[in-house]
Every structure is written in structure tokens, then in C-alpha cells.
Motif scaffolding. Structure first.
Motif, short mmCIF file in Angstrom:
data_model
loop_
_atom_site.label_atom_id
_atom_site.label_comp_id
_atom_site.label_asym_id
_atom_site.label_seq_id
_atom_site.Cartn_x
_atom_site.Cartn_y
_atom_site.Cartn_z
N LEU A 1 0.82 -1.22 0.00
CA LEU A 1 0.00 0.00 0.00
C LEU A 1 0.85 1.27 0.00
N GLY A 2 2.10 1.14 0.43
CA GLY A 2 2.99 2.30 0.45
C GLY A 2 2.74 3.23 1.61
N ALA A 3 2.16 2.72 2.69
CA ALA A 3 1.88 3.57 3.85
C ALA A 3 1.80 2.69 5.09
N ALA A 4 2.18 3.26 6.23
CA ALA A 4 2.11 2.51 7.48
C ALA A 4 0.66 2.38 7.94
N LEU A 5 0.36 1.24 8.53
CA LEU A 5 -1.00 0.99 9.03
C LEU A 5 -1.08 1.09 10.54
N PHE A 6 0.05 0.80 11.20
CA PHE A 6 0.04 0.79 12.66
C PHE A 6 1.32 1.44 13.20
N GLU A 7 1.16 2.11 14.32
CA GLU A 7 2.31 2.60 15.08
C GLU A 7 2.53 1.60 16.21
N ARG A 8 3.73 1.09 16.28
CA ARG A 8 4.05 0.02 17.21
C ARG A 8 4.78 0.57 18.43
N ASP A 9 4.38 0.11 19.61
CA ASP A 9 5.10 0.45 20.84
C ASP A 9 4.97 -0.71 21.82
N ALA A 10 5.51 -0.58 23.00
CA ALA A 10 5.53 -1.68 23.98
C ALA A 10 4.12 -2.06 24.42
N ALA A 11 3.19 -1.13 24.37
CA ALA A 11 1.82 -1.40 24.82
C ALA A 11 1.00 -2.13 23.78
N GLY A 12 1.46 -2.15 22.54
CA GLY A 12 0.70 -2.80 21.47
C GLY A 12 0.83 -2.04 20.16
N VAL A 13 -0.23 -1.92 19.43
CA VAL A 13 -0.20 -1.21 18.16
C VAL A 13 -1.39 -0.26 18.11
N GLU A 14 -1.21 0.86 17.44
CA GLU A 14 -2.27 1.85 17.28
C GLU A 14 -2.45 2.16 15.80
N PRO A 15 -3.68 2.07 15.28
CA PRO A 15 -3.90 2.33 13.86
C PRO A 15 -3.51 3.75 13.48
N THR A 16 -2.91 3.88 12.33
CA THR A 16 -2.58 5.20 11.81
C THR A 16 -3.84 5.84 11.22
N GLU A 17 -3.71 7.10 10.84
CA GLU A 17 -4.83 7.81 10.20
C GLU A 17 -5.22 7.10 8.91
N PHE A 18 -4.21 6.60 8.18
CA PHE A 18 -4.49 5.87 6.94
C PHE A 18 -5.26 4.58 7.23
N ALA A 19 -4.89 3.88 8.31
CA ALA A 19 -5.57 2.64 8.68
C ALA A 19 -7.04 2.91 9.00
N GLN A 20 -7.30 4.05 9.68
CA GLN A 20 -8.68 4.41 10.00
C GLN A 20 -9.49 4.65 8.74
N LEU A 21 -8.85 5.18 7.71
CA LEU A 21 -9.52 5.39 6.42
C LEU A 21 -9.74 4.07 5.70
N LEU A 22 -8.77 3.16 5.83
CA LEU A 22 -8.83 1.89 5.11
C LEU A 22 -9.79 0.89 5.75
N TYR A 23 -9.93 0.94 7.07
CA TYR A 23 -10.67 -0.10 7.80
C TYR A 23 -12.10 -0.34 7.28
N PRO A 24 -12.94 0.68 7.15
CA PRO A 24 -14.31 0.39 6.66
C PRO A 24 -14.32 -0.17 5.24
N LYS A 25 -13.38 0.24 4.42
CA LYS A 25 -13.32 -0.28 3.06
C LYS A 25 -12.90 -1.75 3.06
N ALA A 26 -11.96 -2.10 3.97
CA ALA A 26 -11.54 -3.50 4.09
C ALA A 26 -12.71 -4.36 4.55
#
Length: 304
Positions: free
Chosen positions: A43-68
Motif C-alpha cells: 500500500l505504500g503507507a504505514a498501518l500501525f504505530e508500534r510500541d511496547a503497549a501494542g499497536v495503534e492504527p494510523t490515520e491511513f488505517a482508520q480510512l482503510l478499515y471500513p473499506k476493508a
């Protein structure tokens, strides 16, 4: 991109955890992470920001989620529409069995075939080997299960099943020792056979002839179950595949391992070299997956 990647992306989005999402997808954490990274690369874009607590969807992921979610739902609707259509359009498939085949197959064989191919109606008919092959080559049946089909015909073949063979005969017809029985001993018996065109019967006659002997045979029968009943009534002998021994196993019937272990009951699944529908192909795939349920040369049962 494939459906699994979209489903796994949605799992990660919903759980905010690759570990929990991997559990939902029944894959390892490492395999899940690689799949998401591959999707991000495509896709050419990050979907999640990763940290020790887990992962957080990026703004692009929030746009992609309903379409997926829409894509996944549409695909599942397509599969359901296909299943509904096939359920209402059951394809009729004709299988020709050579005489004696149904008795030699495992008892639940056709039931398992129906379960594996629920959108097909399998219609079974019985004929001589020669007529089965004529019907197949003429397009009047879809598949044939028989033994001893000539190798020079333009047919595709799956070696389906083979059994060691025995001679079943009433004990009061036996005038030779059962232990160490030879072909010479067997020539004193009259064998009940399915007509005079069954390949096993021709092979049996040829085997006797190769040893300078003549096979005594009664060719009047067309039904193998009738032959087994006649054997139990003391009216002759029969070649019996190992899986049919229980049908003739009575105290007054001798079950003698055939002296030549290379003489086996071998069944082949035959079909033409042509294009097949998905439903027809499922029948072929079933036969290939269940080929050689028993093999010639396997250890033979010990018969008291």
C-alpha cells in the motif's frame, strides 16, 4: 493483496494487538507481523504505530478499515451466492462400475464421496468392463471404476484400490491340504465368475495356462453377491478380495490365500482427457486423495 491480509489487518485494528490478532488468525506472531509489513509495503503507507503497549492504527488505517470490512463482506457474500447457486444447480454425474466393483469398495466409499462433493448427484450403474469403457469413450458416463482396463486406450487412470486375494470354497469340496495350497491344487475346483469378459477372470485363466493347466470356470453369473452366496451353498469356488472375506466367512467355508501373491484385485478410476467443471473435478480430486486405500502386497490376513 489477498483476503487473508485484509482480515488480519481488521483483526489487528479491532484488538490493537498483533499477538491477539495472530491468535484470531491461528498463525504465529512472527507470520502475522510479516503479513502486515508486506501489506504496508504494497500500500505504500504505514498501518500501525508500534510500541511496547501494542499497536495503534494510523490515520491511513482508520480510512482503510471500513473499506476493508466492505471488501471482506462482499467476498463472503459472493461465496454464499455461489453456494446457494450450486445447491440449486446440483450437477448430475454418472459413474459406471464394472460388475463386482461395488462389493470390493469400502462400505462407506460412496457416502464419503457425496460428503466431499455435496453439489453433485452421483448416479451409479453397473455393466461389464467392456461396456463401461464404451460408455465412457462415448461420453455417456463421466467416470468408470473397473479393473483390468486395457492400457492402450486414451484414458486417464488413478490406481484406486488393491487387495490381496483369497480363494473361498466350501470345505467339503477341498480334496487337498489347505496349508501350502498350490495352483495345481486349485485346478480341481470350479470357479464361479462374472461372465467371461472380466479382466481378473481372464488373468486367472491366463495364469493357469502359463503353468500348462486349464481353469475350470462357470461363467453364468452377473452379480458378485450371488456368486458369494453360491460359494457358501457349496456350488463352487471364487476369488475374493481381502475386504470381502467377512461376507463368506463361515465355519464350512475355507478361505485360502491365493498361491501367487502377485494376483491381486486392483481397481482403477478412469476418465477422459478433457476439461472438467469444478464439480466434476472435485470427484476426480476425491479419487486421487483416496487412492490406494489398500495395496497389493500388503500383509495378508491369517485365516484359521
Amino acid at each position: 493483496m489477498n483476503l487473508h491480509q485484509l482480515e488480519w489487518f481488521c483483526h489487528a485494528y479491532d484488538t490493537r494487538s498483533f499477538a491477539k490478532a495472530a491468535e484470531r488468525a491461528f498463525v504465529s506472531r512472527q507470520a502475522f507481523g510479516k503479513a502486515i509489513k508486506s501489506l504496508e509495503g504494497e500500500l505504500g503507507a504505514a498501518l500501525f504505530e508500534r510500541d511496547a503497549a501494542g499497536v495503534e492504527p494510523t490515520e491511513f488505517a482508520q480510512l482503510l478499515y471500513p473499506k476493508a470490512r466492505t471488501c471482506i463482506g462482499d467476498y463472503r457474500s459472493m461465496l454464499q451466492a455461489r453456494d446457494d447457486y450450486l445447491a440449486n444447480q446440483r450437477q448430475h454425474l454418472r459413474l459406471a462400475f464394472a460388475y463386482g466393483v461395488a462389493t470390493a469398495l469400502p462400505e462407506d466409499f460412496l457416502e464419503r464421496l457425496e460428503d466431499a462433493n455435496p453439489h453433485a448427484e452421483h448416479h451409479v450403474e453397473k455393466h461389464s468392463v467392456a461396456h463401461c469403457l464404451e460408455l465412457l469413450e462415448g461420453g455417456e458416463v463421466d467416470f468408470v471404476i473397473c479393473s483390468g482396463a486395457p492400457r492402450d486406450r486414451n484414458l486417464l487412470r488413478i490406481p484406486l484400490i488393491g487387495y490381496p486375494t483369497y480363494v473361498a470354497v466350501a470345505r467339503d469340496l477341498v480334496a487337498f491340504p489347505l496349508e501350502g495350497c498350490t495352483l495345481e491344487d486349485l485346478q480341481s475346483l470350479t470357479f464361479l465368475t462374472l461372465g467371461d469378459d472380466l479382466p481378473e477372470d481372464r488373468a486367472l485363466a491366463a495364469l493357469f495356462a502359463s503353468h500348462g493347466m486349464t481353469l475350470r470356470a462357470n461363467h453364468q453369473y452377473k452379480d458378485y453377491d450371488v456368486i458369494l452366496r453360491e460359494v457358501k451353498r457349496g456350488h463352487g469356488a471364487s476369488i475374493v478380495p481381502e475386504n470381502c472375506l467377512d461376507q463368506v466367512a463361515e465355519d464350512h467355508v475355507a478361505l485360502i490365500p491365493f498361491p501367487d501373491e502377485s494376483f491381486s484385485w486392483q481397481l482403477d478410476f478412469l476418465y477422459l482427457d478433457r476439461s472438467y467443471s469444478d464439480i466434476e473435478q472435485r470427484t476426480i480430486d476425491f479419487m486421487r486423495a483416496h487412492a490406494q486405500l489398500a495395496r497389493p502386497g500388503a500383509p495378508r490376513r491369517s485365516i484359521p
